[in-house]
Design a protein around this motif. Sequence first.
Motif, mmCIF file in Angstrom:
data_model
loop_
_atom_site.group_PDB
_atom_site.id
_atom_site.type_symbol
_atom_site.label_atom_id
_atom_site.label_comp_id
_atom_site.label_asym_id
_atom_site.label_seq_id
_atom_site.Cartn_x
_atom_site.Cartn_y
_atom_site.Cartn_z
ATOM 1 N N ARG A 91 50.233 36.892 42.509
ATOM 2 C CA ARG A 91 48.953 37.382 43.034
ATOM 3 C C ARG A 91 48.373 36.289 43.909
ATOM 4 N NH1 ARG A 91 44.841 40.349 39.878
ATOM 5 N NH2 ARG A 91 44.352 38.282 39.014
ATOM 6 N N LEU A 92 48.112 36.662 45.152
ATOM 7 C CA LEU A 92 47.633 35.687 46.122
ATOM 8 C C LEU A 92 46.195 35.989 46.500
ATOM 9 C CD1 LEU A 92 50.633 35.646 48.651
ATOM 10 C CD2 LEU A 92 50.389 34.397 46.495
ATOM 11 N N ARG A 93 45.441 34.913 46.769
ATOM 12 C CA ARG A 93 44.092 35.087 47.320
ATOM 13 C C ARG A 93 44.046 34.449 48.688
ATOM 14 N NH1 ARG A 93 40.548 37.526 44.164
ATOM 15 N NH2 ARG A 93 40.974 37.462 41.928
ATOM 16 N N PRO A 94 43.853 35.255 49.737
ATOM 17 C CA PRO A 94 43.791 34.701 51.087
ATOM 18 C C PRO A 94 42.586 33.763 51.199
ATOM 19 C CG PRO A 94 44.058 37.076 51.133
ATOM 20 C CD PRO A 94 43.761 36.716 49.717
ATOM 21 N N ALA A 95 42.784 32.659 51.904
ATOM 22 C CA ALA A 95 41.690 31.701 52.072
ATOM 23 C C ALA A 95 40.546 32.332 52.847
ATOM 24 C CB ALA A 95 42.204 30.451 52.806
ATOM 25 N N ALA A 96 40.887 33.218 53.807
ATOM 26 C CA ALA A 96 39.857 33.816 54.649
ATOM 27 C C ALA A 96 39.074 34.908 53.922
ATOM 28 C CB ALA A 96 40.495 34.399 55.913
#
Lengths: 352, 280
Positions: free
Chosen positions: A307-312
């Motif tokens: 599960r990834l969280r985009p920095a933007a």
Amino acid sequence: MGLSLDAVSKSYGAQQVLAPTTLQVADGEFMTILGPSGSGKTTILRLVGGFTRPTSGRIGFGDADITGMPAHQRPFNTVFQDYALFPHMTVAANIGYGLMVRRQTKPAIAAKVGQTAEIVGLGGLLDRFPSQLSGGQKQRVALARAIVCEPKLILLDEPLAALDAELRRQMQFFLKSLQRQIATTFLFVTHDQEEAITMSDRIVVMSAGRIEQVGTPKDIYYAPRTQFVAGFFGDNNLIPGHVTGNGMVTTALGTMPIPAETDRRERDVMLAIRPEKVLLGAAGSGSHQVSCRIDDVTFIGAITQLRLRPAAAPDQVLTVKLTSDRTRLGLESGTVVSASLAPGDIALVEVS
Amino acid sequence: MVSLPERIILFMLVAAGPFLLIVVPIGAFLAMSFFRMENQQIVHDLSLANYAAFFSSWTYVKTLLLTLWLCAEVTLIGLLIGYPIAYFIWRRSGRIRTILLLLFVLPLFMSYIVKIFTMRSILGLNGFLNQILVAVGILSEPSQVFLYNQNAILFTMAVIFLPFVILPIYLSLERIPRSLVQASADLGADIGTTFWHVILPLSAPGTIAGALFAFVLALGDFITPQMVGGANGFTFGRVIWSQFGLAYNWPFGAALGTVLLAVALLAIVLGGLAAQRQKV
């Protein structure tokens, strides 16, 4: 040719269970009607089988209008969900019922029944009664009974729903190969996405009494056109976006070109990308790069899910599925990685 | 766990009810049939004399045979009227079905005597049937042919026992999954073929039960023959009744009753065998 539904609808009193629906099924096609319960899929089957009459519209087969034709005159046979085997008849009598009704001679019936029993793998059970059969065997009797009269179209109403997982997989393959062998149109109703994808030439996805999308399994899987379809088949990453006039779509993850051959009108849309299509690390040219932090890593055997969280856009979660690799390093929660989204893997989903 | 002696005691307690209420009276009845009458007294000597008297008298045997024939006719008429009604109710749906079923079963809650009097008032000289036939002009004056004969018994019994025929048939139809009827149509059968090959065989157990009800009820009925049969309508039930009442020959009456019981049991056994042959 084939089967055609032309603006066919069905209402019970004030309640519309099927909105006007138009659908073509080609000869020899394995067509699956897929949807949750109450989506109208069984209603379509019952309308085609002649067990109920449409409130409006026309049902055609070949050149003929069969809208008002009673069930017993239609050249179709049905495999019922509960099999509907005649409990007072042997397997042979069940299979031969349609032939008996057509007044064929006893030797002709016996020969054809034997032959059909062999095809479905029921040889040796012809003298049994349905109560003496296992679920899988009953299933095969129901199939044999439906194919023995060589119908133009076979309707299957969730025939595998009552079988356990292993038997169901076997029957999926068997049904598919049977369909090729007898070269007959199959209209198959199910609520099981995997079943639909593995067996069908084309899938009709239904929801709330109307068709959401018609297409090949790959179309449905990779290019869903509605939010329902995008969410119905397995995991999908849905990202809100806005199509701007110049063929670009802006999202919280940045602006990227819209997929080729899609509608360029300015509007709100959803972008859908499959978790296995999100690539990590160095990407091919033209891909959109998104810098993300890994939230968590789950090892699920053959695949590893991240599960990834985009920095933007920290509110947006990107799910990624990778083929598991024992020696892969550096994929731990907290690590910053670059995810890449290829335009060809992104589907534009209309927001209704 | 309950220990074995406790279980035996428990079983005996549970079995005591049926034993006292069913086995003992029938046993007493059976015993009675082997006694004889002398000077208005029951003499407790065991013999088969009562049975010998019955089988050697053509009058009694003939009455039994005629009664059996009558019961067979009642059963047949009951089925011919009852089956279509049960089938008709079954084919309806929702509220209409419930209401129809209730209407046809409602007479079960009415007193038997009331029903017989109703039939009498319908069939009698000033009855409903005569009034209609005279009004329509089929008869010039009320006729007596509808009451106090064998046909009146037949007709009255058939009507009174109809709910007992309809109910089990309806229940067995109810148990047939609609999908079987659809499957039959799907395989090319019209409704007649479906009826013959699917519905009729699958409703056979209920049909047999309904027939048995009508037959056995008619067999033991002595009130209907008495009330609507007049002097001409003499059935075996009335013969037995007269042995206990008028003739005051209880042992002989008990023997006749035992014969009747045997016939009824035979009918039930035959019906049970027939129902079992249907693999359902």
